[in-house]
Design a protein around this motif. Structure first.
Motif, PDB file in Angstrom:
ATOM      1  N   GLY A 190      -6.077   1.607   7.130  1.00 14.77           N
ATOM      2  CA  GLY A 190      -7.619   1.373   7.683  1.00 14.77           C
ATOM      3  C   GLY A 190      -7.450   1.193   9.294  1.00 14.77           C
TER       4      GLY A 190
ATOM      5  N   LEU B 212      -7.326   0.291   1.769  1.00 13.86           N
ATOM      6  CA  LEU B 212      -8.517   1.305   1.365  1.00 13.86           C
ATOM      7  C   LEU B 212      -7.681   1.820  -0.016  1.00 13.86           C
TER       8      LEU B 212
ATOM      9  N   ASP C  15     -13.151   4.032   5.115  1.00 15.36           N
ATOM     10  CA  ASP C  15     -13.712   3.451   5.903  1.00 15.36           C
ATOM     11  C   ASP C  15     -14.121   4.242   7.282  1.00 15.36           C
TER      12      ASP C  15
ATOM     13  N   MET D 160     -14.204  -4.091   3.571  1.00 13.18           N
ATOM     14  CA  MET D 160     -14.252  -3.324   5.091  1.00 13.18           C
ATOM     15  C   MET D 160     -15.871  -3.900   5.240  1.00 13.18           C
TER      16      MET D 160
END
Lengths: 472, 560
Positions: free
Chosen positions: B39, B46, B52, B94
């Protein structure tokens, strides 16, 4: 190419006009339009020259420079009070920061609007008073009228200077519009209603210079506090001249009251009409009118615009520096006049939104001084009658009391009763016709009309008999 | 933001953490295999191939390199590297932890990358094929929707879905809703049902509803994907035997106050909230002899001025948008020789059939579109020595306002040539906006006379008063007024509500027809951004915030 010397000669100034190309160009195109406005909208009475004060400098000597000048050669100058390089903002959210020498983009629109409104009133009064010269009660008064006129013209210059120097193309367009709006015009009237009424006679003129110019004094006083330093300095200098206009009003009414009192005493009567003077009752009615209309100029009791102006630092309170508070007012409250259950009362609001009321109160206190002064004249003549300021709710068309009718004593009356009794409070057609009938010109030096007493002293140490004006 | 925390959009395949590229003749396979621990910022993993911004930065780089570095690639297979799942979309933790501006900027960038994929399929002869070897949900399905052809493995469990609304109380934010109906022509009532059904739709039904193009049984998956890719590759008009060029690492100097490249200089004034961007014209003449052609462009490669400049501008826009959210006004200037700019434009237009030249033109078009959808106030300043001509004039046409100096700066350089702008052929449709029209046609939307007048002025150096008369610039102060007018305009702009400005600009920039793109950036994004900020999504009990906590969202039931 015009030389630097020419500029200070043609347009007396302390803004270093000769160094400022932008300003030179702006004023070059504006000046001819101003002169043609002056020719077409300024005083109608033809004169050769007038004994005028011309400001050539802001110092003690410079601002009171006397001499006979032809009106159209009058040198309208641009003067700002001396700059204080350490000046800091005195109020609002920017309090304590250095004063602005440039217009912050954030406040461009508000500042420009305030300057335009102020600027619009200056030439308006010249237009309103343009025919008064034909009926002046003496050369001394005629000269005072013209002095007021040229200074209002200079105040227009002062506002135009700010627009030209600090507001770019928009500012120049607004400056142009100041000459295109005309008092009483149907297509493009002056912005504020009170400035679209003609000043029909000299009693009205003196009342106007006492009450309405005094509104101007208070507006200038709030702008003098502005964080925008050039505006502040301009207004500071204008206030000096404005106080002369109010002197004309104060002493004008003094002299009318003195003349009336003298005749009342001599003939032991209230009815001075037979002797060609103005009855006290008529003076009171004119006072009622001009005072109440001027109160309206301060706007509604509460105003979020004015609150924003204060917080932004662009318009302060009267005598901001002498106030004993935090100068931010974010947590304060204030009592404003209000209609409570149909009655005149007060209500508490956030201090910031009540600033119009604050300013109006300062103004009212100041107006009372004049009334006291005129009453002293009556007292010294051993007369029992007194003049007084009407009640704050009387004859109001703006603000909390615009929807009700009140007598000068503050008694609430119905609309029908008001209509029936209006002639007791405000000048009637008969009153106005009578006052106008007195307005015969007296243009011989040393002489004066029968409805007004001569001044105790002349201008600049000259006697009353001095030839203040050479008529054409 | 301190140096270490700035997001850098520059990358290249050897640095990828989340994607693998494989090449087999005309077919490239792009495999999404997200590193759970990769990430961009700490605080989330993730999982399930969720993504992301960092994942998307790599995808964007891959898409760009495929176009420029691999002319041999005619079809791109987009597939997943995990078992059972193709891609679970944007990472929810996120999103839940991100600030609103971050979410919006992230969605904008992912949208642009997906639009770029569609652009490649439509215009580059590089067709994208989604090979969904497992469930594609949310942003994962939206990624597939950006492909020309969607294949879903038919294993009775893999599904496509848009579960944002039922699970998270938000919308699919990267074009899903729009593409389902506008691009794939899914019937609206079925689309409605589909978008409220968290588990999505599988196999044959997904085909029947047009959510995917085909459902392929697992045993024949690989060969069917290969066959389809070969078919799509066969449709391409990419030349045989062409040599790609290397997108070399951009030369960039980044400090708190400056972002400098070879042809773009930027000064950031944090106090005023202004970025002063100067775009430099070409340093040398365009190859302009009689037989100048695409070979010259190929020979110069990534150094070729239009390409180098476009890459720099692209990177700058992304950098400023992501790293400098408080720099609300971008002041755009150019400096250089207008004739040279026009000569480069002419070279491009005359060789537009060449694959590389075409790619450069398309890339410039996409980059200008990026500017169009940038939520910053754009003010163009046309001064003496500037080169707002042809392609660079688009910068001024993209701006919300422009100022052109009347005359010269008397005190700086009284002998300078007065500032001029020049319209070129490229301004009349070669660099369309998201609405499908040129910036000129959008500017004069519904005013054919003005557009025709502009067309008549093509090639002419237009001084301030001509440019103003033609409606090509907003204000034309002379040197006496210039500084004040510009200062006040910029300061005043900075004082307004940034949100209201974003809305105002987005509304005025896109006059004219709606397209898939304008709907995605206008309608869908606006709704999504509103929903994001509502308590029902992002309040303490909002669906986005409580997702995965076992708690149930507590909605304010009032419909707005």
């Amino acid at each position: 190419m015009t030389t630097a010397a020419d500029y200070s000669e043609k347009i007396p100034n302390n803004v270093e006009l000769h160094e400022d190309r932008r300003l030179q160009r702006a004023l070059e195109s504006w000046q001819p339009n101003f002169l043609s406005w002056w020719e077409s909208m300024g005083p109608t009475l033809p004169t050769q020259d007038v004994y005028l004060r011309t400001a050539v400098n802001v110092g003690r000597e410079g601002w009171a420079h006397f001499g006979h000048v032809a009106m159209r050669d009058y040198r309208w100058g641009i003067f700002l009070a001396e700059r204080d390089p350490d000046r800091r903002i005195g109020f609002g959210q920017h309090r304590g920061e250095p004063a602005w020498q440039q217009v912050p983009g954030e406040y461009r629109a508000d500042l420009q609007r305030l300057i335009v409104i102020q600027g619009d009133t200056e030439p308006a009064s010249v237009e309103q008073q343009r025919n008064l010269g034909a009926t002046a009660p003496s050369l001394y008064d005629l000269r005072n009228l013209f002095q007021v006129n040229v200074e209002e013209g200079r105040h227009l210059w002062a506002m135009v200077y700010l627009l030209h120097a600090h507001f770019g193309r928009d500012g120049r367009e607004e400056a142009e519009l100041l000459l295109h709006r005309n008092s009483g015009s149907l297509e493009s009237p002056r912005i504020l209603g009170a400035f679209n009424e003609e000043t029909p006679d000299w009693l009205s003129f003196f009342m106007f210079t006492y009450f309405t110019d005094r509104d101007g004094k208070y507006q200038l006083g709030t702008l003098k506090e502005s964080a925008f330093d050039p505006l502040s300095r301009t207004c500071e200098f204008m206030l000096k001249e404005e106080s002369h206009h109010m002197f004309v009003g104060t002493t004008g009414i003094d002299r009318i009251v003195a003349r009336t009192a003298q005749l009342m005493r001599e003939h032991e009567t209230d009815d001075v009409v037979a002797y060609g003077a103005i009855p006290l009752n008529t003076i009171q009615k004119y006072l009622n009118f001009h005072y109440s209309v001027s109160l309206d100029l301060f706007g509604s009791e509460t105003s979020t615009n004015v609150a924003n102006y204060f917080t932004a630092g662009i318009k302060g309170r009267w005598a901001e520096g002498r106030r004993k508070d935090d100068h931010r007012l974010t947590d304060d409250s204030f009592l404003v006049d209000a209609l409570i259950d149909g009655n005149v009362g007060q209500t508490e609001v956030a201090a910031l939104v009540g600033l119009n009321t604050d300013l109006r109160r300062e103004y009212i206190g100041d107006c009372q001084n004049g009334v006291n002064r005129w009453n002293r004249i009556l007292q010294e003549a051993d007369l029992p009658q007194r003049l007084r300021l009407p009640h704050i709710a009387f004859n109001r068309r703006v603000g909390a009391f615009s929807g009700i009718e009140a007598t000068p004593e503050g008694e609430l009356v119905s609309a029908e009763e008001w209509e029936r009794r209006e002639g007791e409070f405000l000048p009637t057609d008969v009153d106005k016709t009578y006052v106008r009938s007195l307005m015969k010109p007296v243009h011989e030096r040393g002489r004066i009309a029968a409805w007004i007493a001569p001044p105790r002293v002349g201008i600049n140490g000259r006697p009353f008999e001095y030839e203040y004006v050479h008529l054409a | 933001m301190a140096d270490g925390q700035r997001i850098d959009f520059r990358t290249e395949p050897s640095r990828y953490r989340h994607w693998r590229l494989a090449f087999d003749g005309a077919v490239a396979t792009v495999t999404m295999d997200v590193d759970e621990r990769g990430g961009l910022v700490p605080g989330y993993e993730l999982k399930l191939n969720s993504y992301d911004l960092g994942v998307d930065i790599e995808l964007y780089d891959a898409v760009q390199r495929l176009r420029f570095e691999h002319p041999e690639v005619r079809a791109v297979v987009l597939t997943g590297g995990k078992e059972k799942v193709f891609c679970a979309g944007a990472n929810i933790r996120m999103l839940a932890a991100s600030s609103h501006p971050w979410k919006v900027n992230f969605c904008k960038f992912t949208n642009e990358t997906r639009n770029g994929m569609e652009d490649a399929s439509a215009n580059s002869g590089q067709t994208y094929l989604a090979a969904l070897n497992g469930t594609a949900s949310g942003g994962g399905y939206e990624l597939a929707l950006a492909c020309e052809h969607i294949m879903l493995v038919d294993d009775r469990s893999s599904a496509v879905s848009l579960p944002e609304l039922p699970l998270l109380g938000v919308l699919p934010g990267t074009g899903g809703l729009t593409r389902v109906v506008d691009k794939r022509h899914v019937r609206r009532d079925l689309a409605d049902y589909f978008s409220t059904r968290a588990e999505g739709v599988t196999g044959a039904k997904a085909v029947r509803w047009r959510l995917v193009d085909e459902a392929v049984p697992r045993p024949v998956w690989d060969e069917t994907v290969a066959a389809r890719a070969a078919e799509l590759a066969a449709r391409s008009n990419r030349p045989a035997g062409a040599q790609g060029l290397e997108l070399t690492e951009l030369t960039k100097v980044r400090t708190d106050e400056n972002i400098d490249y070879l042809y773009v200089r930027t000064q950031i004034d944090h106090d005023r909230g202004v970025a002063e961007i100067t775009v430099l014209g070409p340093e040398t003449d365009a190859p302009a002899d009689a037989d100048a052609d695409a070979d010259d462009v190929h020979a110069q490669g990534a150094r070729f001025w239009p390409l180098a400049l476009t890459r720099e501008l692209d990177d700058l826009i992304l950098d400023l948008r992501t790293n400098e959210p408080e720099i609300g006004t971008w002041v755009l200037r150019t400096h250089g020789d207008s004739d040279r700019v026009l000569a480069y434009d002419a070279l491009l237009l005359e060789n537009a059939d060449d694959w590389l030249v075409k790619e450069i033109l398309l890339y410039l078009g996409r980059t200008l579109k990026r500017l169009d959808v940038t939520s910053r106030s754009l003010i163009a300043l046309v001064e003496p020595g500037s080169c707002f001509a042809g392609s660079l004039l688009e910068l001024a046409l993209a701006a919300d306002r422009s100022f052109q100096l009347t005359g010269v700066f008397e005190e700086l350089d009284p002998d300078a040539e007065p500032a001029a702008i020049t319209l070129g052929r490229i301004n009349f449709g070669r660099l369309p906006m998201g609405n499908g029209l040129s910036r000129l046609a959008t500017r004069f939307y519904g005013d054919d006379e003005s557009l025709a007048a502009a067309a008549n002025a093509e090639g002419k150096a237009l001084g301030a008063s001509e440019a103003e008369t033609l409606g090509l610039v907003t204000f034309v102060p002379d040197d006496i007024d210039w500084d004040e007018e510009v200062r006040i305009a910029v300061e005043e702009r900075a004082s307004f509500s940034p949100d209201a400005l974003t809305g105002l600009e987005a509304n005025y920039r896109f006059a004219g027809p709606e397209t898939l793109e304008t709907k995605i950036f206008g309608r869908l994004s606006a709704w999504q951004n509103w929903i994001f900020t509502r308590p029902n999504a992002s309040g303490p009990d909002g669906a986005l915030r409580v997702y995965g906590t076992g708690k149930r969202a507590d909605f304010d039931r009032k419909r707005v």
